[in-house]
Structure formats: structure tokens, C-alpha cells
Design an enzyme around this catalytic site. Structure first.
Site, short mmCIF file in Angstrom:
data_model
loop_
_atom_site.label_atom_id
_atom_site.label_comp_id
_atom_site.label_asym_id
_atom_site.label_seq_id
_atom_site.Cartn_x
_atom_site.Cartn_y
_atom_site.Cartn_z
N TYR A 29 81.83 1.60 12.78
CA TYR A 29 81.59 2.97 13.24
C TYR A 29 82.76 3.86 12.84
O TYR A 29 82.58 5.00 12.42
CB TYR A 29 81.38 2.99 14.75
CG TYR A 29 80.16 2.23 15.21
CD1 TYR A 29 78.89 2.79 15.11
CD2 TYR A 29 80.28 0.95 15.76
CE1 TYR A 29 77.76 2.10 15.53
CE2 TYR A 29 79.15 0.26 16.18
CZ TYR A 29 77.91 0.82 16.06
OH TYR A 29 76.79 0.13 16.47
N CYS A 54 70.97 1.52 9.29
CA CYS A 54 71.97 1.65 10.35
C CYS A 54 72.36 0.28 10.91
O CYS A 54 73.39 0.16 11.59
CB CYS A 54 71.47 2.57 11.45
SG CYS A 54 69.85 2.18 12.12
N ASN A 112 68.55 7.52 14.34
CA ASN A 112 68.02 7.35 12.98
C ASN A 112 66.50 7.34 13.02
O ASN A 112 65.89 6.47 13.64
CB ASN A 112 68.54 6.02 12.42
CG ASN A 112 68.08 5.74 11.00
OD1 ASN A 112 67.41 6.56 10.37
ND2 ASN A 112 68.42 4.56 10.51
#
Length: 203
Positions: free
Chosen positions: A132, A163, A155
Site C-alpha cells: 500500500y 487490486c 475498485n
């Protein structure tokens, strides 16, 4: 004459037959289209509209997906036989983990920050991961680590925009829209050694 006109106008408010309405909505851009696609974590349903892909979702069947899509998108979806040619790379992204051009996605449902996060995420190749924090740094927002997680959670097209390839800095995999077990399955399918991931990121 006036009565006849009023009666004729009244018939215009009648609901179109169920077999005709979805096709009409689709052709005038008031409904998205969707198909069922096989993926490493089972069947997913993929929807799109005029501006690109709008939703990727796990569902038990087409009716369940249509209900979920209506709730999320605020419009109907119509099942069709295949993706249009311009969106065909989405199949490769799902089946083989190939990167997808982020311009194939309709980003209207997310904020500019979330779009930046997801566009960067779209470029991560299969077998690779970013943390992240690394995503935050690469979009020029190094302090926005928590916000990156929120963006990934929103998303609209998981698997297509991968992701699942973004993990925590300690090597634990973090959350995923389709569940952590499916995130593990996707990463393993793509060749990521989850047991070695903490050491790999620390190095």
C-alpha cells in the site's frame, strides 16, 4: 377530437413488454451489458457501458448479478453473448493476468484520487506485488497509505484491475473485495510464494 387525443396519449405511458424493454434500454445507453467469464477464483460477471468496464462481480447466477449491478450502478444490465472487441483485453486480464489499459475502465464511480490509485494498480504484472505504501509513493501521495486501501476497496472491477496484487508492508495480504481466501488463491495462481512474501518485501 380532444378525447381521442387524450386516449392516444394515455397509451404512451403503458410499460413496454418485458422482452423488448432491456434491448431498448441497452441501445439508448440506459442499461449496461454483461457477460459471464471464467476466472481462477470461479465465474465472474463483467459489465460495461458506453465509457468502458463498469463492474466485475462474483455472483451465483446472472439474475443475482443483475440485482447486484442494479443496486451498485443504479441502472439495469442486459446479458449478451460476448464482450465487444475493444474490451477483449479484459478477458486476458482475468484469465492470464495480463495488464489492462486503464482507459478501458469507466472511472466515473470513483474519485480522482481513487482513479489514480487504480490506474497505477492496473499496471502491476502477474507474479508481482506492491505494498500500500509503495502505491502511495508512486502516485505522489506517500502519506496516503490508508486512503490507498480505501481506494482499492472501491475498485469497480476486481481481478481485471488487480487490486489483489497490493499487500501490506509486513507481507500479510490484507483485505480484498472477493475475500482474503480468493486473494490468496489469485496470488498463488500467479506464482507468488505467500510464505516467502514477508522476507521478500523486507529485503
Amino acid at each position: 377530437m380532444t378525447i381521442e387525443i387524450e386516449q392516444a396519449l394515455a397509451t404512451l405511458s403503458d410499460r413496454a413488454p418485458a422482452s423488448i424493454l432491456p434491448e431498448v434500454l441497452r441501445r439508448v445507453g440506459l442499461a449496461d451489458e454483461f457477460v459471464r467469464v471464467d476466472s481462477p477464483v470461479g465465474a465472474v460477471f463483467l459489465a460495461w457501458g458506453e465509457r468502458g468496464l463498469t463492474m466485475c462481480h462474483l455472483a451465483s447466477d446472472a439474475d443475482a448479478f443483475a440485482a447486484a449491478a442494479h443496486e451498485r450502478l443504479g441502472r439495469d444490465v442486459v446479458e449478451v453473448e460476448s464482450l465487444p472487441g475493444r474490451l477483449a483485453p479484459a478477458i486476458a486480464a482475468i484469465e492470464r493476468g495480463e495488464p489492462i489499459d486503464p482507459d478501458l475502465v469507466d472511472w466515473s464511480s470513483v474519485s480522482p484520487f481513487q482513479r489514480d490509485v487504480l490506474r497505477l494498480t492496473a499496471s502491476i504484472p502477474a507474479g508481482e506485488v506492491l505494498t500500500y505504501g509503495q502505491v502511495a509513493e508512486r502516485i505522489g501521495r506517500p502519506r496516503a497509505v490508508r486512503a490507498v486501501g480505501t481506494a482499492l476497496a472501491r475498485n469497480p472491477v476486481p481481478v481485471v484491475v488487480p487490486c489483489h496484487r497490493v499487500v501490506r508492508s509486513d507481507g500479510t495480504i490484507g483485505q480484498y473485495a472477493f475475500g482474503t481466501e480468493r486473494k490468496r488463491a489469485l496470488l498463488t495462481h500467479e506464482g507468488v510464494d505467500l510464505e516467502q512474501l514477508p522476507r521478500r518485501l523486507a529485503g
